[in-house]
Design an enzyme around this catalytic site. Sequence first.
Site, PDB file in Angstrom:
ATOM      1  N   HIS A   1       0.858  -1.190   0.000  1.00 25.13           N
ATOM      2  CA  HIS A   1       0.000   0.000   0.000  1.00 25.13           C
ATOM      3  C   HIS A   1       0.888   1.231   0.000  1.00 25.13           C
ATOM      4  O   HIS A   1       1.884   1.302   0.730  1.00 25.13           O
ATOM      5  CB  HIS A   1      -0.908   0.033   1.234  1.00 25.13           C
ATOM      6  CG  HIS A   1      -1.725   1.295   1.313  1.00 25.13           C
ATOM      7  ND1 HIS A   1      -2.902   1.458   0.610  1.00 25.13           N
ATOM      8  CD2 HIS A   1      -1.505   2.470   1.959  1.00 25.13           C
ATOM      9  CE1 HIS A   1      -3.379   2.659   0.840  1.00 25.13           C
ATOM     10  NE2 HIS A   1      -2.550   3.296   1.647  1.00 25.13           N
TER      11      HIS A   1
ATOM     12  N   ASP B   1     -16.004   0.480   5.641  1.00 28.06           N
ATOM     13  CA  ASP B   1     -15.055   1.485   5.162  1.00 28.06           C
ATOM     14  C   ASP B   1     -15.663   2.356   4.068  1.00 28.06           C
ATOM     15  O   ASP B   1     -15.358   3.547   3.980  1.00 28.06           O
ATOM     16  CB  ASP B   1     -13.781   0.809   4.644  1.00 28.06           C
ATOM     17  CG  ASP B   1     -12.757   1.821   4.159  1.00 28.06           C
ATOM     18  OD1 ASP B   1     -12.299   2.629   4.985  1.00 28.06           O
ATOM     19  OD2 ASP B   1     -12.431   1.818   2.957  1.00 28.06           O
TER      20      ASP B   1
ATOM     21  N   ARG C   1     -15.794  10.699   5.890  1.00 26.94           N
ATOM     22  CA  ARG C   1     -14.563  11.365   6.323  1.00 26.94           C
ATOM     23  C   ARG C   1     -14.247  12.537   5.409  1.00 26.94           C
ATOM     24  O   ARG C   1     -13.835  13.605   5.861  1.00 26.94           O
ATOM     25  CB  ARG C   1     -13.394  10.374   6.317  1.00 26.94           C
ATOM     26  CG  ARG C   1     -13.319   9.474   7.551  1.00 26.94           C
ATOM     27  CD  ARG C   1     -12.342   8.347   7.340  1.00 26.94           C
ATOM     28  NE  ARG C   1     -11.006   8.849   7.065  1.00 26.94           N
ATOM     29  CZ  ARG C   1     -10.077   8.160   6.435  1.00 26.94           C
ATOM     30  NH1 ARG C   1     -10.338   6.945   5.968  1.00 26.94           N
ATOM     31  NH2 ARG C   1      -8.882   8.680   6.228  1.00 26.94           N
TER      32      ARG C   1
ATOM     33  N   SER D   1      -8.892   2.269   7.943  1.00 26.62           N
ATOM     34  CA  SER D   1      -9.297   2.168   6.542  1.00 26.62           C
ATOM     35  C   SER D   1      -8.313   1.327   5.740  1.00 26.62           C
ATOM     36  O   SER D   1      -8.699   0.415   5.003  1.00 26.62           O
ATOM     37  CB  SER D   1      -9.415   3.564   5.928  1.00 26.62           C
ATOM     38  OG  SER D   1      -9.751   3.490   4.563  1.00 26.62           O
TER      39      SER D   1
ATOM     40  N   LYS E   1      -8.830  -3.224   4.925  1.00 29.15           N
ATOM     41  CA  LYS E   1      -8.940  -3.745   3.557  1.00 29.15           C
ATOM     42  C   LYS E   1      -7.855  -4.787   3.286  1.00 29.15           C
ATOM     43  O   LYS E   1      -8.103  -5.798   2.632  1.00 29.15           O
ATOM     44  CB  LYS E   1      -8.860  -2.600   2.543  1.00 29.15           C
ATOM     45  CG  LYS E   1     -10.072  -1.668   2.561  1.00 29.15           C
ATOM     46  CD  LYS E   1     -10.149  -0.807   1.344  1.00 29.15           C
ATOM     47  CE  LYS E   1      -9.208   0.368   1.363  1.00 29.15           C
ATOM     48  NZ  LYS E   1      -9.677   1.489   2.192  1.00 29.15           N
TER      49      LYS E   1
END
Length: 455
Positions: A84, A163, A170, A185, A189
């Site tokens: 990520h 999420d 958000r 978040s 995932k």
Amino acid sequence: MLSIVDLIRKKRDGGQLTDEEIKFFIESVTTKRMQDCQIGAMLMAIWQRGMEAAEIRTLTRGMMVSGEVMRWPDGWKRLMVDKHSTGGVGDKVSLVLAPALAACGCKVPMISGRGLAHTGGTLDKLESIPGFNVQQSADQIRTILASVGCCIVGQTEMLVPADRVLYALRDATSTVDSLPLITGSIISKKGAESLSALVLDVKFGGAALYKDLQSAKQLAQLLMEAGNSLGIRTGAVLSRMDGTIGRCVGNSLEVIESLETLKGNGPDDLMELVTTLGGMLLEMTNLAPGLSEGRKQIYDAVIGGFALSKFEAMMTAQGVANQTARMLCSAHTDYYSVLRKSDHQLELKTPIDGVVVGVDGLVLAQVLQKLGAGRSKAGEPINHSVGAELLVSPGQTVQTGASWLRIHYEDPAPGPDQINLLQKALSVGKNSREAEHGCTLVAEVLQPHRDVVSN
């Protein structure tokens, strides 16, 4: 009997929520028992008061199990990896890294996102390839992983539904930069992907969410702790994000640069990130005895053409016509016979003699966004052909009037104010010692805790 109002009040007043209360909150979000205004109030309370480590762990796990958690064959379990990135300018790492990891024996169910504001999205880049389908069911993902070893897809409807709700609100409640909410978040995932190892590319600098190394390190450590608590071996790389990654910014242009990298012609900074992130994952899954050997394996997979073959197979598995995929991956191809090319190009000239110190990546990305390469709110269309090519590198000597940037545009055309902003984004100094960090992006590597036992 738990009360939504009591939970909001407790967090607003600085209280620590119990596991039961956090689970109730997530369940209320997922089942729509909570009104949007109440969710917004809770998000703001979390933003203001923060969360303890135990709260973040429970929040993350609760979000992860709010929907489908993916299941893999037993033989794959130690091989499931992903990465990520916290977002950058010209960040095309996933397009090279996923097939390189697959070529080294990993299984990569890479669930990616779309671009928003100045940050580009991996899904948008791939969708500039005609036929590439980022929407795949869990069964289709398993089939692609079995045959190819990697896929790059969007979040499925059933994956972490909590999420989806929280992320949208958000943005609307100005709580995007809450560390507990960012952590929940991202890691929920990845947890729902049932990974054995995860590496995080946490960026800092002028074109990143966090401007300094220490703030980025704080986020990285929170993410690592949350990932490790779910049984995912989680490491991180802290990387500089001031200019651009590689020389191209914009969807079609970044696909071209990724393909050139997979053909062995990649820029050094992009290859540095790909080999470091990939090398860490190979080390974490015991496919390499150490980071140095892991980096070498990833490098060899890219330079040797093995990653390119995986990328071609991934394209066809995700809907691209065989002939199109083969053409894009051939040694000598006209990329624009497949990818959309902008109607117009404009080259900007250097204003003085000197040495290129750097380029303000944030300014470049913001101008390109307004020209159509990005979006200011979710769901807006983008123009895949809009982008820019850097024609110079930090440390390079330039003379007045040399071309330093080529802008690819359609409608609207860049206006005088935007041209002026771009010209100011170029920094030219007197000597090479002023150039940014010698083009090295990786500032620090954070290894996962040794005592983590994978799920």
